[in-house]
Design an enzyme around this catalytic site. Structure first.
Site, PDB file in Angstrom:
ATOM      1  N   ARG A  51     128.335  90.248 -45.771  1.00 55.84           N
ATOM      2  CA  ARG A  51     127.581  91.350 -45.135  1.00 55.84           C
ATOM      3  C   ARG A  51     127.628  91.223 -43.612  1.00 55.84           C
ATOM      4  NH1 ARG A  51     122.406  90.907 -44.117  1.00 55.84           N
ATOM      5  NH2 ARG A  51     121.880  89.767 -46.015  1.00 55.84           N
ATOM      6  N   TYR A 104     130.927 117.309 -35.844  1.00 53.33           N
ATOM      7  CA  TYR A 104     131.035 117.225 -37.301  1.00 53.33           C
ATOM      8  C   TYR A 104     129.660 117.511 -37.920  1.00 53.33           C
ATOM      9  CZ  TYR A 104     131.219 115.103 -41.887  1.00 53.33           C
ATOM     10  OH  TYR A 104     131.093 114.880 -43.219  1.00 53.33           O
ATOM     11  N   ASP A 176     133.770 110.622 -30.402  1.00 55.68           N
ATOM     12  CA  ASP A 176     134.284 110.585 -31.773  1.00 55.68           C
ATOM     13  C   ASP A 176     135.777 110.924 -31.695  1.00 55.68           C
ATOM     14  OD1 ASP A 176     135.076 111.177 -34.396  1.00 55.68           O
ATOM     15  OD2 ASP A 176     133.050 111.793 -34.971  1.00 55.68           O
ATOM     16  N   LYS A 201     139.953 109.205 -42.251  1.00 53.32           N
ATOM     17  CA  LYS A 201     140.918 110.276 -41.933  1.00 53.32           C
ATOM     18  C   LYS A 201     142.288 109.658 -41.605  1.00 53.32           C
ATOM     19  CE  LYS A 201     137.125 112.756 -42.025  1.00 53.32           C
ATOM     20  NZ  LYS A 201     136.275 112.574 -43.144  1.00 53.32           N
TER      21      LYS A 201
HETATM   22  N1  PLP Z   1     133.465 112.352 -37.512  1.00 54.88           N
HETATM   23  C1  PLP Z   1     134.297 113.374 -37.804  1.00 54.88           C
HETATM   24  C2  PLP Z   1     134.980 114.101 -36.683  1.00 54.88           C
HETATM   25  C3  PLP Z   1     134.522 113.743 -39.131  1.00 54.88           C
HETATM   26  O1  PLP Z   1     135.347 114.769 -39.404  1.00 54.88           O
HETATM   27  C4  PLP Z   1     133.849 113.028 -40.166  1.00 54.88           C
HETATM   28  C5  PLP Z   1     134.043 113.386 -41.584  1.00 54.88           C
HETATM   29  O2  PLP Z   1     134.610 114.413 -41.918  1.00 54.88           O
HETATM   30  C6  PLP Z   1     132.986 111.983 -39.823  1.00 54.88           C
HETATM   31  C7  PLP Z   1     132.829 111.668 -38.491  1.00 54.88           C
HETATM   32  C8  PLP Z   1     132.238 111.199 -40.879  1.00 54.88           C
HETATM   33  O3  PLP Z   1     133.093 110.312 -41.526  1.00 54.88           O
HETATM   34  P1  PLP Z   1     132.914 109.799 -43.050  1.00 54.88           P
HETATM   35  O4  PLP Z   1     133.162 110.955 -43.933  1.00 54.88           O
HETATM   36  O5  PLP Z   1     133.912 108.703 -43.144  1.00 54.88           O
HETATM   37  O6  PLP Z   1     131.509 109.296 -43.158  1.00 54.88           O
END
Ligand code: PLP
Length: 411
Positions: A51, A104, A176, A201
């Site tokens: 962990r 997002y 991000d 992704k």
């Molecule tokens: N940031 C972006 C730009 C995303 O498109 C996503 C998910 O689609 C996330 C964060 C969140 O990621 P996760 O689905 O791995 O939790």
């Protein structure tokens, strides 16, 4: 050649990974172990309990940190657990967050529905307008959260300008970088304090795992993130890390192919008589083309488009594709098509969503690495079906999919 002199593609393959000293195995083993025997002699022990840290996860952390020109990253179970842990580690009651108005949907939900319960206030501003950002930051904010290439509108914010404005205002700048990855943009080199990834992704790239990572050049921020990850139990598993380690090795090859394919599909869509609008950073018609070219080394794999006529045609198209998968994810080798209004961004109130340019007719395409001719052929037949249906033939049922969106039903 020292690692620091090596090029991005070499580092994508080799950083963080060394042949196993006992067996010579070229791939980092999956250290599927809960605990590590206490060593009472010699140096400080690196691993104690999974962990807190794990050797397979640590290999991925070294690789991702190297690619973002930073010390080893901190990896998490999902992109959202990375963003949540970051917020828990760096915010306290009474703090304020300023975020891009198009973030997002999960980040929006976290800030609006979860963190507000803990007396953290969030304001969403158009970060593509430096004046608006400067005005928003007249009131102190602890974090500025940016998506320089916004999901799903592909609105571009000037990264260097946002970093400067954020830092002048005393906010920590969080970028991000999920859409572009370090293969196409490295925000820490533009002065950002923290970079967040959903490794789910492009970094994994194969629709195989969910995962997250945070990079920073500030050791004290990394230390805080590790402390909160240990305390909240948000680390990723060794198998997730191992799969992502393999995916990242082909990151630059895939990003180049995603970008080539996306440009080809975008140009084709732009010439289609039933398509009202297409947005892709590589298109001549893309308004922020110059800015995008300045801060990202290629267009990436994401585009969006709107069909002419009834917005409900988007949902018929979604049901009519055969090669492209209608699905929530993005950034994988398979082409995925998403209807943000009922899928990824359904937690944003409809009026707000529409005002941000996420209309009911908007479709997001994560262009994969299949032959672009096949992707185009599939879109061609799906558009033909969508425009042939009369509006009264199209209905949206109230059924809720697992992902929380309304299921589309053509009568
Ligand atoms: N940031 C972006 C730009 C995303 O498109 C996503 C998910 O689609 C996330 C964060 C969140 O990621 P996760 O689905 O791995 O939790």
């Amino acid at each position: 050649m020292s690692q620091s002199n090596q090029h991005f593609q070499t580092l994508a393959v080799r950083a963080g990974v060394r042949p196993d000293p006992r067996t010579g195995a070229v791939l980092t083993p999956i250290y599927q172990a809960t605990t590590f025997v206490r060593n009472f002699e010699g140096d400080e022990q690196e691993f104690s309990y999974s962990r807190v840290g794990n050797p397979t996860v640590a290999a991925l952390e070294e690789k991702l940190g190297t690619l973002e020109s930073a010390p080893p990253a901190v990896c998490f179970s999902t992109g959202m657990s990375a963003i949540t842990t970051l917020c828990l580690a760096l915010l306290k009651a009474g703090d304020r967050v300023v975020a891009s108005d198009v973030v997002y949907g999960g980040t929006f939900r976290l800030l609006r529905q979860v963190l507000e319960n803990f007396d953290v206030r969030s304001d969403f501003v158009d970060t593509s307008d430096p004046g608006q950002l400067r005005r928003a930051l007249r009131e102190p904010a602890r974090l500025l959260i940016l998506e320089p290439l916004a999901n799903p509108t592909l609105k571009v914010s000037d990264l260097a300008a946002c970093v400067e404005i954020g830092r002048e205002a005393g906010a920590l700048v969080v970028v991000d970088n999920t859409f572009l990855t370090p293969a196409l943009q490295r925000p820490l080199e533009h002065g950002a304090d923290l970079v967040v990834h959903s490794t789910t992704k492009y970094l994994d790239g194969h629709n195989a795992t969910v995962g997250g990572a945070i990079c920073s050049r500030d050791e004290s921020l990394l230390e805080q993130l590790r402390l909160w990850r240990k305390s909240t139990g948000t680390i990723q598993t060794p198998f997730q890390a191992w799969l992502t380690l393999q995916g990242v090795k082909t990151l630059s090859l895939r990003m180049a192919q995603h970008s080539r394919n996306a440009l080809r599909v975008a140009r084709w869509l732009e010439g289609h008589p039933d398509v009202a609008a297409v947005r892709y950073p590589g298109l001549e018609s893309f308004v922020e083309r110059e800015l995008a070219a300045r801060q990202q080394s290629a267009g990436g794999g994401m585009l969006n488009f709107v069909l002419k006529g009834d917005p409900a045609r988007a949902q018929t198209l979604l049901r009519s594709v055969k090669l492209c998968y209608p699905a929530e994810n993005l950034g994988a080798v398979e082409t995925l098509i998403t209807h943000p209004a009922t899928m990824t961004h359904d937690s944003i109130p409809p009026e707000t969503r529409r005002s941000l340019g996420i209309g009911d007719g908007l479709l997001r395409l994560s262009v994969g690495i299949e032959d672009p001719q096949d992707i185009i052929a599939d879109l061609e037949q799906a558009i033909a079906v969508a425009v042939a249906k009369r509006p009264s033939d199209i209905a949206v049922s109230g059924a809720i999919t697992e992902a929380g969106g309304a299921r589309c039903v053509a009568k």
